[in-house]
Design an enzyme around this catalytic site. Sequence first.
Site, mmCIF file in Angstrom:
data_model
loop_
_atom_site.group_PDB
_atom_site.id
_atom_site.type_symbol
_atom_site.label_atom_id
_atom_site.label_comp_id
_atom_site.label_asym_id
_atom_site.label_seq_id
_atom_site.Cartn_x
_atom_site.Cartn_y
_atom_site.Cartn_z
ATOM 1 N N GLY A 165 0.870 -1.178 0.000
ATOM 2 C CA GLY A 165 0.000 0.000 0.000
ATOM 3 C C GLY A 165 0.901 1.220 0.000
ATOM 4 O O GLY A 165 1.869 1.275 0.765
ATOM 5 N N ALA A 203 1.296 2.866 3.523
ATOM 6 C CA ALA A 203 2.091 2.070 4.470
ATOM 7 C C ALA A 203 3.553 2.021 4.025
ATOM 8 O O ALA A 203 4.473 2.139 4.852
ATOM 9 C CB ALA A 203 1.514 0.663 4.572
ATOM 10 N N GLY A 258 16.679 9.032 -12.954
ATOM 11 C CA GLY A 258 16.789 9.932 -11.815
ATOM 12 C C GLY A 258 15.554 10.796 -11.625
ATOM 13 O O GLY A 258 14.441 10.378 -11.944
ATOM 14 N N GLY A 293 9.222 4.202 -5.856
ATOM 15 C CA GLY A 293 8.660 5.561 -5.777
ATOM 16 C C GLY A 293 8.184 5.865 -4.361
ATOM 17 O O GLY A 293 8.347 6.980 -3.868
ATOM 18 N N ASP A 294 7.608 4.871 -3.700
ATOM 19 C CA ASP A 294 7.157 5.078 -2.307
ATOM 20 C C ASP A 294 8.355 5.311 -1.392
ATOM 21 O O ASP A 294 8.291 6.124 -0.465
ATOM 22 C CB ASP A 294 6.368 3.860 -1.815
ATOM 23 C CG ASP A 294 5.099 3.653 -2.613
ATOM 24 O OD1 ASP A 294 4.553 4.649 -3.123
ATOM 25 O OD2 ASP A 294 4.653 2.500 -2.733
ATOM 26 N N GLY A 325 10.994 -7.008 -3.343
ATOM 27 C CA GLY A 325 9.916 -6.569 -2.452
ATOM 28 C C GLY A 325 9.847 -5.067 -2.307
ATOM 29 O O GLY A 325 10.660 -4.323 -2.868
HETATM 30 O O1 RIB Z 1 3.645 1.512 -5.014
HETATM 31 C C1 RIB Z 1 3.560 0.141 -4.767
HETATM 32 C C2 RIB Z 1 2.282 -0.164 -4.041
HETATM 33 O O2 RIB Z 1 1.199 0.160 -4.892
HETATM 34 C C3 RIB Z 1 2.099 -1.609 -3.693
HETATM 35 O O3 RIB Z 1 2.602 -1.922 -2.417
HETATM 36 C C4 RIB Z 1 0.600 -1.810 -3.835
HETATM 37 O O4 RIB Z 1 -0.040 -2.130 -2.643
HETATM 38 C C5 RIB Z 1 0.059 -0.530 -4.445
HETATM 39 O O5 RIB Z 1 -0.541 0.257 -3.506
#
Ligand code: RIB
Length: 310
Positions: free
Chosen positions: A37, A40, A222, A250-251, A286
């Site tokens: 997510g 998260a 980049g 990206g997260d 992961g």
């Molecule tokens: O950016 C990756 C995330 O996008 C994954 O963890 C998935 O749950 C979606 O929300």
Amino acid sequence: MIIVFGSINMDVNMTVKRFPEDGETILAPSYTSTPGGKGANQALAAARAGSKTAIVGCVGDDGPGLRILNKLKRNEVITSGVAKSDDYPTGMATVVKDRSGGNRIIMASGANVAVSADQAPAEILHSKNLLLTQMEVPLEQNAIAMKTAHDNGAKVILNLAPALTIPKEMLSLVDYLIVNQIEAKQLAKNLKLDPKKDTVKLAQAMAKQGKLTCIVTMGAEGIIAVTAEGKGWQIPSMDLEKVADTTGAGDCFCGTFAACLHEGRSLETALKMATVASGLSCLKEGTQSSYPYLAEIEDAMKTAAAAKKI
Ligand code: RIB
């Protein structure tokens, strides 16, 4: 403290030789299920990068929800603002990767639709805190949380992923906008800008129109960042010998950027550290489990390429 208002999912991950054609079924040798997510993931990345971080979201009253919250807690993310829904299961995403490292994600929102901005009251969205949000929770709740934070003087970072159409007024609540190249083009169309412009010009136009700092992430190429005043940087990504998995990179960028900025680093340094962190995250399989700790980021910063002013 960083408040992440965002999604919480269980990811079901499969790797295939190639993506299926329309109407075709293909076999994946195995699968894993891992906490994910965008909300998260970003919260965990921010905590690992050294900031006190809380997540506000909603999970189902089920095993996946419990497992995800336990992982966040073990990583020192405060989860007391996460609600449990009796009506929806925890959000679920199918993450399909091919051997080149590309990925395609389908997300079923589940309990993420039940998150309410009331869970992030004005008492925590104040000027000493920073709000980090994305687009996997209901737009109107996001807008309320952002308005509260903005009105209280808290900095607001919006990662416009996925790139849903947002009202222009919502952009005026944003201090830092983070998009990838696809999202940048979609937003450009919504803002009636020419999406065919090159990325630097697009970032400049969006920064000017939104009166914000616009950051465009470009994977192996980049990032580009431009402030409302027109100051800009191009930061190359790390040279990686072998990319294991780009999912959630990206997260990792967003969470690390928020943490570094919130801990008082300059914009240029925060951008560089986030670029390095997202590069490091591609070295491991992961999402959350691949995110680096502050010491690893600082170590990799010693050999990171310099930012170029644009
Ligand atoms: O950016 C990756 C995330 O996008 C994954 O963890 C998935 O749950 C979606 O929300």
